[in-house]
Design an enzyme around this catalytic site. Sequence first.
Site, short mmCIF file in Angstrom:
data_model
loop_
_atom_site.label_atom_id
_atom_site.label_comp_id
_atom_site.label_asym_id
_atom_site.label_seq_id
_atom_site.Cartn_x
_atom_site.Cartn_y
_atom_site.Cartn_z
N HIS A 100 0.84 -1.21 0.00
CA HIS A 100 0.00 0.00 0.00
C HIS A 100 0.86 1.24 0.00
CE1 HIS A 100 0.62 -1.40 4.14
NE2 HIS A 100 0.68 -0.12 4.50
N HIS A 102 0.82 5.07 1.33
CA HIS A 102 0.19 6.08 2.19
C HIS A 102 0.22 7.41 1.45
CE1 HIS A 102 0.46 3.87 6.16
NE2 HIS A 102 1.41 3.21 5.49
P1 5GP Z 1 1.88 0.10 7.42
O1 5GP Z 1 2.56 0.35 8.74
O2 5GP Z 1 1.69 -1.36 7.13
O3 5GP Z 1 2.55 0.84 6.30
O4 5GP Z 1 0.48 0.81 7.54
C1 5GP Z 1 -0.71 0.12 7.74
C2 5GP Z 1 -1.79 1.16 7.87
O5 5GP Z 1 -3.04 0.53 7.76
C3 5GP Z 1 -1.79 1.90 9.23
O6 5GP Z 1 -1.67 3.30 8.98
C4 5GP Z 1 -3.14 1.53 9.84
O7 5GP Z 1 -3.74 2.62 10.52
C5 5GP Z 1 -3.95 1.12 8.63
N1 5GP Z 1 -4.96 0.10 8.89
C6 5GP Z 1 -4.78 -1.08 9.55
N2 5GP Z 1 -5.90 -1.82 9.55
C7 5GP Z 1 -6.83 -1.08 8.87
C8 5GP Z 1 -8.20 -1.31 8.54
O8 5GP Z 1 -8.80 -2.34 8.86
N3 5GP Z 1 -8.84 -0.33 7.84
C9 5GP Z 1 -8.21 0.83 7.48
N4 5GP Z 1 -8.94 1.74 6.79
N5 5GP Z 1 -6.92 1.08 7.77
C10 5GP Z 1 -6.23 0.13 8.46
#
Ligand code: 5GP
Length: 127
Positions: A100, A102
């Site tokens: 993903h 951000h």
């Molecule tokens: P990472 O640290 O993997 O780059 O970021 C994962 C992101 O996914 C985090 O910012 C977290 O808040 C978001 N996130 C985790 N679970 C969910 C979910 O079920 N729904 C949504 N909309 N965001 C999520």
Amino acid sequence: MSMDGCIFCRIVQGDVPAREVFRDDTAVAFLDLSPKSPGHTLVVPTTHTENLTSEPAGLALMADAVTTVARTITDRLGASGVTAQINSGAAAGQEVFHLHVHLIPRYQPGQSPRGGPDEVLTQLLGS
Ligand code: 5GP
Ligand code: ZN
């Protein structure tokens, strides 16, 4: 392709609710549950892939969506800029292992949109 137990695959499939900002054949964008700023959006490929280095490659699948959503964030939320960030691998801070991007809106002081995520979504959708 989707993967059992992957929360972002479930969002892509519509099995888990999310505040969806954009969708096309290869990518879906939705508001982050824990936003770093109002309008913080995640863009994911519709096909499951773990991160930047795994197969199948996913980055190109999100390119159009990233551009479209970044423009929407600046046009409709009044952000002055957008930080695009990929955490690829646990050591980079990745917590959800479905690739993903951000998109974190950056605002001038006092220019952040008001209201909660539902109001922000309404603004992003232009409705
Ligand atoms: P990472 O640290 O993997 O780059 O970021 C994962 C992101 O996914 C985090 O910012 C977290 O808040 C978001 N996130 C985790 N679970 C969910 C979910 O079920 N729904 C949504 N909309 N965001 C999520
Ligand atoms: Zn997945």
